[in-house]
Design a protein around this motif. Structure first.
Motif, short mmCIF file in Angstrom:
data_model
loop_
_atom_site.label_atom_id
_atom_site.label_comp_id
_atom_site.label_asym_id
_atom_site.label_seq_id
_atom_site.Cartn_x
_atom_site.Cartn_y
_atom_site.Cartn_z
N PRO A 215 35.55 37.94 51.15
CA PRO A 215 35.58 38.38 52.55
C PRO A 215 37.02 38.71 52.95
O PRO A 215 37.91 37.89 52.75
CB PRO A 215 35.06 37.17 53.32
CG PRO A 215 35.02 36.04 52.39
CD PRO A 215 35.36 36.50 51.01
N VAL B 296 24.15 35.03 52.27
CA VAL B 296 25.10 35.28 51.17
C VAL B 296 24.40 36.08 50.08
O VAL B 296 24.95 37.03 49.52
CB VAL B 296 25.65 33.94 50.61
CG1 VAL B 296 26.55 34.21 49.40
CG2 VAL B 296 26.42 33.20 51.67
N ASP B 297 23.14 35.70 49.78
CA ASP B 297 22.35 36.46 48.79
C ASP B 297 22.24 37.92 49.20
O ASP B 297 22.46 38.83 48.39
CB ASP B 297 20.93 35.87 48.69
CG ASP B 297 20.89 34.72 47.69
OD1 ASP B 297 21.83 34.62 46.88
OD2 ASP B 297 19.93 33.94 47.74
N PHE C 257 32.78 34.10 48.33
CA PHE C 257 31.37 33.89 48.07
C PHE C 257 31.18 33.98 46.56
O PHE C 257 31.68 34.92 45.92
CB PHE C 257 30.51 34.95 48.75
CG PHE C 257 30.63 34.95 50.25
CD1 PHE C 257 30.29 33.82 50.99
CD2 PHE C 257 31.09 36.06 50.92
CE1 PHE C 257 30.39 33.82 52.38
CE2 PHE C 257 31.19 36.07 52.30
CZ PHE C 257 30.85 34.96 53.04
N ILE D 17 27.91 33.76 57.86
CA ILE D 17 27.31 34.06 56.54
C ILE D 17 27.44 32.85 55.61
O ILE D 17 26.49 32.48 54.93
CB ILE D 17 27.98 35.30 55.92
CG1 ILE D 17 27.63 36.54 56.73
CG2 ILE D 17 27.52 35.49 54.46
CD1 ILE D 17 28.34 37.80 56.27
N ARG D 18 28.60 32.23 55.61
CA ARG D 18 28.83 31.16 54.64
C ARG D 18 27.92 29.96 54.87
O ARG D 18 27.67 29.19 53.95
CB ARG D 18 30.29 30.72 54.63
CG ARG D 18 30.77 30.05 55.90
CD ARG D 18 32.25 29.71 55.76
NE ARG D 18 32.42 28.56 54.90
CZ ARG D 18 32.47 27.29 55.34
NH1 ARG D 18 32.37 27.05 56.63
NH2 ARG D 18 32.62 26.30 54.52
N THR E 153 22.67 30.47 53.11
CA THR E 153 22.56 30.89 51.70
C THR E 153 21.84 32.22 51.55
O THR E 153 22.24 33.06 50.74
CB THR E 153 21.79 29.80 50.92
OG1 THR E 153 22.43 28.55 51.15
CG2 THR E 153 21.79 30.09 49.44
N ALA F 68 32.35 37.72 45.71
CA ALA F 68 32.57 38.62 46.85
C ALA F 68 33.67 38.01 47.71
O ALA F 68 33.63 36.83 48.02
CB ALA F 68 31.30 38.78 47.66
N ALA G 167 27.72 29.83 49.28
CA ALA G 167 28.99 30.03 49.97
C ALA G 167 29.89 28.86 49.66
O ALA G 167 29.49 27.71 49.77
CB ALA G 167 28.75 30.10 51.47
N LEU H 239 24.11 39.60 51.15
CA LEU H 239 25.42 40.25 51.08
C LEU H 239 25.71 40.70 49.64
O LEU H 239 26.11 41.85 49.39
CB LEU H 239 26.52 39.29 51.55
CG LEU H 239 27.94 39.81 51.45
CD1 LEU H 239 28.19 40.92 52.47
CD2 LEU H 239 28.97 38.70 51.66
N PHE H 240 25.47 39.79 48.69
CA PHE H 240 25.68 40.14 47.28
C PHE H 240 24.82 41.32 46.87
O PHE H 240 25.29 42.27 46.22
CB PHE H 240 25.39 38.94 46.38
CG PHE H 240 26.63 38.21 45.97
CD1 PHE H 240 27.53 38.77 45.10
CD2 PHE H 240 26.91 36.95 46.48
CE1 PHE H 240 28.69 38.11 44.74
CE2 PHE H 240 28.06 36.28 46.13
CZ PHE H 240 28.95 36.85 45.25
#
Lengths: 542, 335
Positions: free
Chosen positions: B60, B118-119, A11, B111-112, B115, B58, A4, B121-122
């Motif tokens: 947001p 974030v993974d 992201f 989320i940020r 880690t 990505a 992030a 989410l991707f």
């Protein structure tokens, strides 16, 4: 592995993101060098052919006229940051037929004349001026006679061919070698230009008259050259104090456009420029280089007139345009660098000024190869030129065949330019031809939002509008209109040199050959199962 | 007039196969839609999609209340007023290959700082997009006889690629790590891994291991003379792999400058070059280095890297016409 970002709010994940070679600063330098601070025609051609025209205003007008064209290129470059420039822009918006015919004729074929012209610049303004200057400042007529040899047709031909050959070798050895050398050329040109500005601004017509007379005598010439020139011009009914003419001033602009129209040439290399998609970068590269060069050229014009006076400016112009012998020195036109050398009276200054001219002239022939071989490779990959043109050497990683082909094609143009008197009248033919390429590209910019909507919508420039009209459409239309007027001026005003039957035959003949070539190539490729339109036609993204 | 005779009759007799190859879509919606439409546009029988299918970024889209949103794109914060703005923005992101997710500011902060989140989410966004692609392709290609072959690249997370392995549709073939038949005469092997890069991407391995991986597949090919090697990385020093040399010790990697200029080099794989030189397949297909598109000959093998301009919405590809024993024609395209 994803991470992030603290700022900005995005992201990112670990992925490859390779970078481009040429920095925006290098591209900015490249454009300025391409515009050629040393191009001399405006300073003698305009006073000779257009009495009453104001040099400074003509140059500034050319700069202003070029701005909307250049802005269209900014939009196009950020939308299509690929190498190939005009060919890519035009073929994307108008299709392959127009893209190929216009760029093949106006650029690939006509820029062969720039190869000849750069050889002429190198020989005439570089080496000839160097030896003439050394002869004059050292009182050595032998050096002067060597200088005169460089102004003879075969002197120019030999230098031109060697110039083209060396550029080919440098570029075949790898683009990175050229980029390294570009900085040397840049600083040498700047130094040379700065010295001339200083010498011109620090002189007066009286000082100039004395120094020119001394310089001519030291070179083995007759005394009192300055006054003899003025008297001869008056005897030839040349008006040395013409009143202001708006039309003549307007007609100076197309001549100055010979330099300033090249502000957009970095677009040929967009694929190699870092951050080429950035609006700000393209503004600096294209518009920035245009304004800097325009102001410098105008400053040189003002300085020149300040140093030698309006009267003698018309004498020098008459030497060039009206073949007034007394307006020439040892048969050589009184270009700004010769005048600066006479003012300096120093062999070291002569060498420094000449070095700038020599290296800028060499840079120009490099530009011809860099830009045109990329266009040729793109055309070959699109199957409109033979396949061997785009073959890349395993050893050098460069399109060697394209370079060799362009070198060989330039030799007959070099010969005809220097051996056939009538052809020199077509000197500005290349400005005319490249001019119509720029006009069509500006039009492509204007129509991009409508004919290549998806491409435009994805570009960073899509957000700039005036009401509902895309700004690129406004700038593109203005640029195309202004450019078209300048192009047409070439065809209707004899002072610009393209009004003879020969000129019409050559200009339209080259265009016709390109159109015929396109349709033949298309037909031959179709017989092989290849539809050349696939290279340009956008697939519907729905 | 044999010079201008069309070859359509040969194609009608089933002797020729038109193959369209493109690579490195990096999540771009527009590029994938064009790729699927390329079958009809170019009259292709076979579509081959090289690796690197997953997007890199990505975005947001953060709710600000009253139907307003904000999002950060290309160094600027965009303010979106209502659904029309939002739709237009998402379309732009789709062209660029970016993903987006609407969320509250609190959710974004949560989320940020995590880690793993974030993974996840991707992976979720990438799988969601791939599922849409598969559905779109099936809708347009099923029943046409056109098949599209797909593999991963070094940039693609293995977890995301699992989705492709499990797909069972008429048109799509996940071809990585196996030999597949392209037509009656040609087979294709595919390897999406790369040699090591300074970017430390999800699927890169030592060059020797890459060589072993390719050899294991190549050994299974009975007739390499009629084979296609679909290897994501181009052969080293082939001009299909020229790019700036990067410093591996910085994060992100930075270009190496010597004597005031960027140093260029061939970033391809020695193992890939060795495999091509040893087995001399009819054709080798590559991607990976976006800026080095071209076609070269390595012995009898025609090696292709069409390059990639996914971010500009331009589908770079290569259209090849295959006869049994030769490549009748090839053409680089920008659609």
């Amino acid at each position: 592995m994803a991470v992030a970002a603290a700022k900005p709010e995005v992201f990112t994940r670990k992925s490859s993101g390779l970078v481009r070679v040429m920095s925006p600063y290098s591209a900015f330098i490249y454009n300025i060098l391409t515009m050629g601070l040393i191009f001399p025609w405006t300073y003698l051609w305009a006073p000779g052919a257009l009495p009453g025209g104001r040099l400074v205003w003509g140059i500034l007008l050319a700069m202003i006229f070029e701005i909307p064209i250049a802005l269209a290129y900014v939009w196009l470059s950020t939308a299509l940051p690929r190498s190939g420039g005009d060919y890519v822009f035009q073929s994307r918006v108008f299709g392959g037929g127009i893209g190929f015919s216009i760029v093949m004729s106006g650029f690939v074929i006509w820029i062969l004349q720039w190869v000849a012209l750069s050889g002429w610049l190198l020989s005439y303004l570089g080496f000839a001026s160097l030896f003439l200057g050394l002869g004059g400042t050292m009182g050595n007529p032998t050096l002067t006679s060597i200088g005169v040899w460089f102004t003879t047709p075969w002197g120019i031909i030999i230098v031109s061919i060697l110039n083209a050959f060396l550029a080919m070798l440098l570029l075949v050895s790898g683009f990175k070698n050229y980029v390294k050398f570009q900085y040397v050329m840049w600083y040498a040109t700047l130094l040379s230009f700065g010295l001339m500005l200083y010498l011109f601004f620090s002189a007066t017509p009286e000082i100039f008259a004395q120094k020119l007379n001394d310089f001519v005598v030291a070179s083995g010439g007759v005394p009192n050259f300055y006054q003899t020139g003025i008297d001869a011009a008056k005897a030839a009914n040349i008006d040395l104090n013409p009143s202001f003419s708006l039309l003549a001033t307007l007609l100076v602009a197309p001549i100055a456009w010979t330099s300033l129209q090249w502000a957009t040439y970095s677009a040929q290399q967009n694929g190699e420029i870092k951050g080429a998609r950035s609006f700000q970068n393209q503004l600096i590269i294209i518009i920035g280089s245009l304004i800097v060069t325009g102001l410098l050229l105008a400053a040189l014009a003002a300085a020149l007139e300040h140093a030698i006076g309006t009267e003698f400016l018309y004498v020098a112009g008459a030497g060039y345009w009206a073949a007034l012998d007394a307006g020439k020195f040892n048969g050589v036109f009184l270009w700004p660098n010769i005048i600066a050398m006479a003012l300096a009276g120093s062999p070291i200054i002569v060498v420094l000024i000449s070095l700038g001219y020599i290296l800028n002239a060499f840079q120009i022939v490099n530009n011809c190869y860099i830009g045109m071989t990329r266009v040729m490779v793109a055309m070959s990959l699109d199957r409109l030129l033979p396949e061997w043109v785009s073959r890349v050497s395993d050893k050098f990683h460069t399109p060697v065949n394209a370079h060799i082909a362009y070198f060989l094609a330039s030799i007959p143009v070099i010969l005809v330019y220097n051996l056939w008197g009538q052809w020199t009248a077509l000197t500005l033919g290349v400005t005319f031809a490249c001019g119509y390429v720029f006009v069509i590209t500006a039009l492509a910019g204007a129509l991009m939002p409508y004919r290549a909507k998806a491409l435009y919508d994805a570009s960073p420039g899509a957000v700039y509008k005036l009401g509902n009209i895309p700004l690129v459409t406004i700038f593109g239309l203005i640029g195309a209109a202004v450019g078209a007027v300048m192009v047409l001026m070439f065809m209707f005003y004899s002072a610009l040199g393209l009004t003879s039957v020969l000129a019409y035959q050559v200009v339209f003949g080259v265009l016709a050959v390109s159109i015929i070539w396109y349709f033949l190539a298309k037909m031959i490729q179709r017989s092989r199962g290849i539809n050349v339109e696939y290279a340009f036609k956008e697939i519907p993204p729905e | 007039m044999s010079l201008f005779r069309r070859q359509a009759s040969s194609k009608a007799n089933g002797k020729l196969t038109r193959l369209f190859f493109a690579s490195d879509f990096h999540g771009s919606q527009r590029i994938f839609r064009k790729f699927v439409n390329a079958a009809k546009h170019y009259e292709a029988d076979v579509l081959v999609m090289g690796g690197d299918v997953v997007g890199k970024l990505a975005i947001p889209v953060i709710r600000e209340g009253n139907g307003r949103f904000r999002a950060h794109l290309m160094g600027k914060t965009e303010r979106l007023e209502g659904q029309d703005d939002l739709k237009g923005f998402e379309e732009r992101l789709g062209t660029l290959g970016f993903y987006s997710k609407i969320m509250d500011a609190d959710e974004y902060d949560e989320i940020r700082s995590d880690t793993a989140a974030v993974d996840r989410l991707f992976h979720d966004l990438a799988r969601e997009r791939l599922a849409l692609w598969i559905e779109l392709a099936e809708t347009r290609l099923a029943g046409t006889g056109v098949r599209w072959f797909v593999m991963g690249g070094n940039d693609d997370d293995p977890e995301v690629l699992e989705l492709l392995k499990d797909v069972n549709t008429e048109s799509m073939v996940f071809c990585e790590g196996k030999e597949v038949a392209i037509d009656d005469h040609h087979t294709m092997i595919s390897v999406g891994f790369s040699n090591r890069t300074p970017w430390k991407t999800p699927r890169e391995i030592d060059d020797n291991d890459l060589g072993t991986m390719i050899e294991e597949l190549a050994d299974k090919v009975a007739d390499t003379e009629h084979a296609i090697f679909n290897l994501h990385v181009p052969p080293v020093d082939s001009t299909l792999d020229t790019c700036p040399m990067l410093d591996w010790n910085t994060d992100p990697p930075t270009q190496i400058v010597k004597a005031g200029q960027v140093v260029l080099h061939g970033a391809g794989s020695e193992a890939v070059r060795r495999a091509i030189e040893t087995h001399q397949p009819l054709l080798s297909l590559h991607g990976h280095i976006h800026e080095s598109g071209g076609v070269v000959k390595i012995g009898r093998t025609t090696a292709v890297n069409p390059g990639s301009e996914y971010g500009e919405g331009v589908l770079r590809g290569c259209l090849l016409t295959l006869a049994k024993d030769e490549i009748k024609s090839y053409q680089l395209t920008a659609g």
